[in-house]
Design a protein around this motif. Structure first.
Motif, short mmCIF file in Angstrom:
data_model
loop_
_atom_site.label_atom_id
_atom_site.label_comp_id
_atom_site.label_asym_id
_atom_site.label_seq_id
_atom_site.Cartn_x
_atom_site.Cartn_y
_atom_site.Cartn_z
N LEU A 134 0.84 -1.24 -0.21
CA LEU A 134 -0.04 -0.16 0.00
C LEU A 134 0.79 1.18 -0.11
N ALA A 135 2.11 1.12 0.34
CA ALA A 135 3.14 2.37 0.58
C ALA A 135 3.79 2.60 -0.83
N ALA A 136 3.60 1.47 -1.88
CA ALA A 136 4.11 1.73 -3.13
C ALA A 136 3.78 2.81 -3.93
N ASP A 137 4.17 2.97 -5.14
CA ASP A 137 4.00 4.09 -6.10
C ASP A 137 2.90 4.68 -6.06
N ARG A 138 1.51 4.49 -5.99
CA ARG A 138 0.49 5.05 -6.21
C ARG A 138 -0.64 4.29 -5.14
N PRO A 139 -1.58 5.22 -5.03
CA PRO A 139 -2.78 4.67 -4.17
C PRO A 139 -3.42 3.52 -4.86
N LEU A 140 -3.51 2.34 -4.01
CA LEU A 140 -4.24 1.08 -4.43
C LEU A 140 -5.71 0.85 -3.80
N SER A 141 -6.66 0.15 -4.66
CA SER A 141 -7.59 -0.38 -4.17
C SER A 141 -7.27 -1.76 -3.44
N GLN A 142 -8.19 -1.91 -2.41
CA GLN A 142 -8.03 -3.39 -1.74
C GLN A 142 -7.68 -4.40 -2.73
N MET A 143 -8.77 -4.45 -3.81
CA MET A 143 -8.51 -5.68 -4.53
C MET A 143 -7.00 -5.39 -5.60
N GLU A 144 -6.57 -4.32 -5.89
CA GLU A 144 -5.34 -4.33 -6.52
C GLU A 144 -4.25 -4.73 -5.51
N ALA A 145 -4.42 -4.39 -4.32
CA ALA A 145 -3.29 -4.78 -2.94
C ALA A 145 -3.52 -6.38 -3.01
N ALA A 146 -4.84 -6.90 -3.01
CA ALA A 146 -4.94 -8.22 -2.82
C ALA A 146 -4.09 -9.14 -4.12
N GLY A 147 -4.18 -8.63 -5.14
CA GLY A 147 -3.81 -9.08 -6.58
C GLY A 147 -2.14 -9.05 -6.54
N ARG A 148 -1.68 -7.99 -5.69
CA ARG A 148 -0.12 -7.94 -5.61
C ARG A 148 0.51 -8.97 -4.54
N ILE A 149 -0.16 -9.25 -3.75
CA ILE A 149 0.27 -10.05 -2.77
C ILE A 149 -0.27 -11.61 -2.83
N SER A 150 -1.36 -11.73 -3.63
CA SER A 150 -1.98 -13.08 -3.98
C SER A 150 -2.74 -13.66 -2.65
N VAL A 151 -3.60 -12.56 -2.37
CA VAL A 151 -4.60 -13.02 -1.32
C VAL A 151 -5.98 -12.74 -1.94
N ASP A 152 -7.07 -13.97 -1.30
CA ASP A 152 -8.35 -13.45 -2.00
C ASP A 152 -8.82 -12.26 -1.36
N ARG A 153 -10.21 -11.91 -1.93
CA ARG A 153 -10.83 -10.73 -1.44
C ARG A 153 -11.32 -10.71 0.12
N THR A 154 -11.65 -11.87 0.69
CA THR A 154 -12.12 -11.94 2.06
C THR A 154 -10.82 -11.87 2.86
N THR A 155 -9.86 -12.34 2.54
CA THR A 155 -8.51 -11.98 3.36
C THR A 155 -8.08 -10.69 3.35
N MET A 156 -8.02 -10.07 2.26
CA MET A 156 -7.59 -8.72 2.08
C MET A 156 -8.41 -7.70 3.04
N VAL A 157 -9.95 -7.98 2.77
CA VAL A 157 -10.66 -7.18 3.73
C VAL A 157 -10.40 -7.40 5.26
N ALA A 158 -10.18 -8.53 5.78
CA ALA A 158 -9.92 -8.91 7.23
C ALA A 158 -8.54 -8.14 7.47
N LEU A 159 -7.46 -8.12 6.49
CA LEU A 159 -6.14 -7.41 6.94
C LEU A 159 -6.24 -6.10 6.87
N VAL A 160 -7.11 -5.54 5.90
CA VAL A 160 -7.24 -3.76 6.02
C VAL A 160 -7.86 -3.58 7.08
N ASP A 161 -8.95 -4.49 7.46
CA ASP A 161 -9.96 -3.94 8.48
C ASP A 161 -8.85 -3.85 9.83
N THR A 162 -8.07 -4.78 9.80
CA THR A 162 -7.31 -5.06 11.24
C THR A 162 -6.15 -3.96 11.23
#
Length: 156
Positions: free
Chosen positions: A52-80
């Protein structure tokens, strides 16, 4: 005779890639967890902050794609991370229908400090290998993972 059978079984296991990868992973995970514990984050949360601190602001889904996690996992990580005050969701300046997730100033500071601790833990973990062996090991892992080769030597 039991000692010989035990030695043979151990040799059989330690010649298996899966066994070795599992145990190296467990040892490295423990070393990383100890290094990151003072910061109140784990390795996955730190990876999300780094992406998320990389080159430009990312959506949750873009970030999920970059670290290869599913949508539900990414939502939980961002919520945390949001609950810890380390990231904030914001309306995209490019598309008002989309939200981006960005590190807060506290998240950026934690990222800087935790990355130093993570890198030091990694250096200590790999210290049993020579610099050349470390570079070969990481190159081999990137190849097997299908990841593009990075430029330059590994920081030691």
């Amino acid at each position: 005779m039991t000692g010989d059978a035990s030695t043979d079984a151990q040799t059989t296991l330690t010649s298996r890639l899966g066994y070795l990868l599992k145990h190296v992973h467990l040892r490295f995970t423990e070393a990383s967890a100890q290094a990151l514990a003072p910061f109140g984050v784990d390795g996955r949360e730190l990876a999300v902050l780094a992406v998320l601190a990389a080159d430009r602001p990312l959506s949750q889904m873009e970030a999920a794609g970059r670290i290869s996690v599913d949508r539900t996992t990414m939502v939980a990580l961002v919520d945390t991370l949001e609950g810890k005050g380390l990231v904030a969701r914001r309306r995209s300046t490019e598309d008002r229908r989309r939200n981006t997730v960005q590190p807060t100033p506290e998240g950026q500071e934690l990222l800087r400090e935790a990355e130093l601790a993570r890198a030091e833990a990694e250096r200590r973990f790999l210290a049993a290998l020579s610099d050349t062996d470390t570079e070969c090991f990481l190159r081999a892992l990137r190849t097997l993972a299908g990841v593009q080769e990075q430029n330059g030597p590994v920081a030691r």
